[in-house]
Design an enzyme around this catalytic site. Sequence first.
Site, PDB file in Angstrom:
ATOM      1  N   GLY A  68      71.650  24.587  23.306  1.00 44.03           N
ATOM      2  CA  GLY A  68      70.703  23.622  22.758  1.00 44.03           C
ATOM      3  C   GLY A  68      71.417  22.660  21.832  1.00 44.03           C
ATOM      4  O   GLY A  68      72.433  23.010  21.221  1.00 44.03           O
ATOM      5  N   GLN A 126      72.544  16.572  15.360  1.00 47.43           N
ATOM      6  CA  GLN A 126      73.885  17.166  15.377  1.00 47.43           C
ATOM      7  C   GLN A 126      74.952  16.200  15.862  1.00 47.43           C
ATOM      8  O   GLN A 126      76.136  16.417  15.621  1.00 47.43           O
ATOM      9  CB  GLN A 126      73.894  18.426  16.259  1.00 47.43           C
ATOM     10  CG  GLN A 126      73.056  19.561  15.689  1.00 47.43           C
ATOM     11  CD  GLN A 126      73.016  20.721  16.653  1.00 47.43           C
ATOM     12  OE1 GLN A 126      72.188  20.759  17.558  1.00 47.43           O
ATOM     13  NE2 GLN A 126      73.924  21.669  16.493  1.00 47.43           N
ATOM     14  N   CYS A 165      75.073  28.362  16.265  1.00 41.86           N
ATOM     15  CA  CYS A 165      74.794  26.927  16.224  1.00 41.86           C
ATOM     16  C   CYS A 165      76.095  26.167  16.421  1.00 41.86           C
ATOM     17  O   CYS A 165      77.108  26.515  15.817  1.00 41.86           O
ATOM     18  CB  CYS A 165      74.178  26.583  14.864  1.00 41.86           C
ATOM     19  SG  CYS A 165      73.799  24.837  14.675  1.00 41.86           S
ATOM     20  N   LEU A 166      76.066  25.131  17.250  1.00 37.77           N
ATOM     21  CA  LEU A 166      77.279  24.340  17.471  1.00 37.77           C
ATOM     22  C   LEU A 166      77.734  23.645  16.192  1.00 37.77           C
ATOM     23  O   LEU A 166      78.893  23.272  16.080  1.00 37.77           O
ATOM     24  CB  LEU A 166      77.030  23.301  18.576  1.00 37.77           C
ATOM     25  CG  LEU A 166      76.797  23.888  19.973  1.00 37.77           C
ATOM     26  CD1 LEU A 166      76.500  22.774  20.974  1.00 37.77           C
ATOM     27  CD2 LEU A 166      77.991  24.714  20.437  1.00 37.77           C
ATOM     28  N   HIS A 183      64.718  26.557  16.270  1.00 44.96           N
ATOM     29  CA  HIS A 183      66.035  26.244  15.710  1.00 44.96           C
ATOM     30  C   HIS A 183      66.333  24.737  15.827  1.00 44.96           C
ATOM     31  O   HIS A 183      66.779  24.105  14.866  1.00 44.96           O
ATOM     32  CB  HIS A 183      67.078  27.088  16.462  1.00 44.96           C
ATOM     33  CG  HIS A 183      68.504  26.823  16.108  1.00 44.96           C
ATOM     34  ND1 HIS A 183      69.327  27.795  15.573  1.00 44.96           N
ATOM     35  CD2 HIS A 183      69.278  25.703  16.233  1.00 44.96           C
ATOM     36  CE1 HIS A 183      70.532  27.269  15.365  1.00 44.96           C
ATOM     37  NE2 HIS A 183      70.536  26.015  15.768  1.00 44.96           N
ATOM     38  N   GLU A 184      66.026  24.168  17.007  1.00 44.52           N
ATOM     39  CA  GLU A 184      66.328  22.744  17.219  1.00 44.52           C
ATOM     40  C   GLU A 184      65.386  21.845  16.427  1.00 44.52           C
ATOM     41  O   GLU A 184      65.804  20.807  15.913  1.00 44.52           O
ATOM     42  CB  GLU A 184      66.282  22.401  18.714  1.00 44.52           C
ATOM     43  CG  GLU A 184      67.229  23.191  19.610  1.00 44.52           C
ATOM     44  CD  GLU A 184      68.689  23.148  19.184  1.00 44.52           C
ATOM     45  OE1 GLU A 184      69.095  22.191  18.492  1.00 44.52           O
ATOM     46  OE2 GLU A 184      69.421  24.090  19.522  1.00 44.52           O
ATOM     47  N   HIS A 206      66.649  21.419  13.036  1.00 42.58           N
ATOM     48  CA  HIS A 206      67.691  20.384  12.912  1.00 42.58           C
ATOM     49  C   HIS A 206      67.073  19.008  12.660  1.00 42.58           C
ATOM     50  O   HIS A 206      67.572  18.235  11.849  1.00 42.58           O
ATOM     51  CB  HIS A 206      68.524  20.292  14.198  1.00 42.58           C
ATOM     52  CG  HIS A 206      69.629  21.298  14.287  1.00 42.58           C
ATOM     53  ND1 HIS A 206      70.628  21.383  13.350  1.00 42.58           N
ATOM     54  CD2 HIS A 206      69.901  22.248  15.209  1.00 42.58           C
ATOM     55  CE1 HIS A 206      71.473  22.352  13.696  1.00 42.58           C
ATOM     56  NE2 HIS A 206      71.048  22.897  14.816  1.00 42.58           N
TER      57      HIS A 206
END
Length: 168
Positions: A46, A51, A92-93, A134-135, A138
């Site tokens: 994701g 990000q 997480c990236l 989670h997204e 962000h």
Amino acid sequence: MAILNILEFPDPRLRTVAKPVESVDDDLRRLIDDMFETMYAAPGIGLAATQVNVHQRLVVMDLSEDKSEPRVFINPEFEPLTAELGPYQEGCLSVPGFYENVERPLQVRIRALDRDGQPFELVAEGLLAVCIQHECDHLNGKLFVDYLSTLKRDRIRKKLEKQHRQHG
Ligand SMILES: [Zn+2]
């Protein structure tokens, strides 16, 4: 298509609250394609526009093993359908190399627009429910490390800052 640079914690730009997407056009679809390429290359499941330092409410996701289920969420919103919380080990990236349990509602209803600007709605459980929450965090400038103790978060921050100093 292009691979975009992914911001890493504790970059302050990750704290930006994203603005709603106003028109779903070819420019946005180009960004969506770049975000998929960036996410697949990472690799990740994701990615929120925040990000990649684009502060619009846009998320891409693919929970399949073989890149066969790309999902696009434009202006996503969710509401919990249960008060029951469950832990899930999240990564997480933007926080590379760290995985920690986070408690979130187990079932949510998601509303968003697809890549053609058409509204859709779905009920999500399991990984999809975790991922969309989670997204969406962000897009509101929030990271999964915010759910951890100050001690744990500081430890992660220090390790990543050290890596950033070493690798530029
Ligand atoms: Zn993330």
